[in-house]
Design a protein around this motif. Structure first.
Motif: not given
Ligand SMILES: *Cc1c(COP(=O)(O)O)cnc(C)c1O
Length: 468
Positions: A140-142, A145, A183, A185, A236, A238, A263, A265-266, A292, A294-295
């Motif tokens: 995952g994105a965590t 990172n 984020h 994470s 991006g 959240v 970062d 992620a999305f 990410d 799964h986003k």
């Molecule tokens: C969702 C997100 C994360 C963490 O993602 P996971 O897949 O839940 O580990 C990290 N950074 C950003 C910007 C996010 O939107």
């Protein structure tokens, strides 16, 4: 062989058929299912049996005990976090991942590492990243990172003439990390990496923005007097889906010594659309990037990608055997590049989805989701009950109740969102933005249509009267 193992071995086809019919039942309903969890009345304690019950009976017990409580979070009206659903092709890839059960660790025993390598190439092309980026799949994105910051840490060590992967951080000067709106994470990763959550130095953002004020960042970098540090840029955020000015930040790299982790992620998916691509311009100059899957890629959970152009550092951090350093570093030798050793071939769902829908498929998902967010944002903005806290950016909406006196409490917001969840038409998440209790909406599912946001909007208005 144990009786039930032997029996099941002989009736694999029957087991898969029954599983398929349960899958078909769920997939036919997911567009209409309640979007949040509904709790089962009283769930009985579970006990392992001595003899077992075999797979067919187990499937029945499973259905009875859990299946009707599965939420529609993979459906079109779940707007919490930024998670998407699962495209049909991604699901096919995911099923086959378990069927083949390959270990993608980079031995020459399987084609698996090649599939992962190919998927990374497809993603590099989707995001317009240069060929000198290598990458791997993490959970995952965590974790992405985490990997990016682990490389940053190793790079700082090199700058200071120490190999942190060998010596650790014992007795070292703390490492400084600058960021605007990181984020959560990022903090978690710094804790896991021994750099510490408190190593983050928060740089003020532009007025009414979640994007870093680059001139203030420059001041901080200047004060480092050539001591290497880390900058975490956000593509991006959240709450309001804001983007740091990546072009301005990368321009600072010519004058100051820092590792740039982005970062995305999305937000990285802005690159899929000519309308939004400029938001991530400059990302291609980062040292490490988080995306990410799964986003917005709409593959099942357990998938993100870490990109970097520092393969050598990565092998230093994650090598699993010292002998390795004498061999050539190859970008598919994943056992020496990722936190895990043995690993699921988690690239497969992404491979299937990218092949099935191509660049245009993803442009369409991203643009449709953004257009729906824009529509819903307009409705929210002109409603008598709500007000936007920031302009709608990309696929995200941040808003709160329109009340005269002071601000609304977070508890009232949570109660309202809970009521929406119980009614089952829409799932939204609470947040606090600039000290104001608020609600966020994030549309990232390939299934979501205009009809869905209309149902969601209807539900949001229906019982708001009770709360304001
Ligand atoms: C969702 C997100 C994360 C963490 O993602 P996971 O897949 O839940 O580990 C990290 N950074 C950003 C910007 C996010 O939107």
């Amino acid at each position: 062989m144990h009786r039930f193992l032997a029996e099941d071995h002989a009736q694999f086809d029957k087991i898969l058929e029954n599983t398929l019919s349960e899958a078909n039942r769920f997939l036919a309903e997911v567009d209409r299912l309640p979007v949040g969890t509904i709790s089962p009345p009283n769930i009985e304690e579970i006990n392992i049996s001595d003899e077992g019950i075999g797979a067919l009976e187990t499937l029945d017990v499973f259905k009875e005990r859990y299946a009707s409580w599965m939420s529609g979070s993979a459906g079109p009206r779940y707007y919490g976090f930024v998670t998407g659903g699962v495209t049909p092709a991604a699901l096919a890839g995911d099923w086959l991942t378990s069927v083949y059960d390959q270990n993608s660790l980079g031995s020459d025993e399987s084609i698996a590492p090649q599939i992962e390598l190919d998927t990374i190439a497809l993603l590099r092309q989707l995001f317009g990243l240069p060929d000198d980026y290598t990458g791997s799949f993490v959970t995952g994105a965590t974790m992405s990172n985490f990997v990016g910051l682990a490389l940053a840490r190793q790079w700082i060590g090199h700058q200071r003439g120490v190999d942190f992967s060998k010596k650790g951080l014992w007795g070292m000067e703390p490492i400084k990390i600058f960021s605007g709106t990181p984020h959560s994470s990022i903090y978690k990763s710094l804790s896991m990496l021994g750099m510490g959550r408190e190593a983050i130095i928060s740089i003020p953002c532009l007025p009414n923005r979640e994007a870093i004020d680059v001139s203030i960042l420059e001041g901080f970098l200047e004060n480092q007097n050539d001591q290497p540090c880390i900058v975490v840029a956000n593509a991006g955020t959240v709450n309001t889906v804001d983007f740091d000015d990546l072009i301005a930040i990368t321009a600072l790299k010519t004058r100051y010594k820092f590792w740039l982790h982005v970062d995305a992620a999305f937000g990285g998916f802005a690159a899929c659309s000519p309308k939004y691509r400029s938001l991530v311009q400059g990302m291609e100059l980062a040292d490490s990037i988080t995306i990410d899957a799964h986003k917005w890629l709409n593959v099942p959970y357990d998938a993100a990608i870490q990109f970097t152009r520092h393969l050598g550092l990565q092998a230093e951090v994650f090598q699993n055997a010292a002998v390795y350093l004498e061999e050539d570093i190859s970008s598919s030798n994943f056992v020496h590049l990722t936190p895990e050793n043995s690993r699921r071939l988690r690239a497969m769902p992404s491979w299937f989805s990218l092949m099935a829908y191509g660049k245009e498929g993803y442009t369409e998902i991203v643009e449709r989701n953004c257009q729906l967010a824009e529509w819903l944002g307009k409705e929210i903005n002109r409603s008598e009950f709500f007000k936007l806290l920031a302009p709608v950016h990309l696929n995200g909406i941040c808003f709160t109740f329109k009340v005269d006196k002071n601000t609304v409490s977070l508890n009232i917001i949570k109660e309202y969102l809970n009521m929406l969840k119980e009614n089952g038409d829409v799932f939204l998440t609470p947040t606090v933005y600039q000290g104001i209790p608020a609600i966020r909406i994030s549309i990232a599912n390939w299934r979501t249509t205009q009809k869905d946001v209309e149902i969601a909007w209807q539900a949001m208005q229906e019982e708001i009267g009770e709360y304001i």
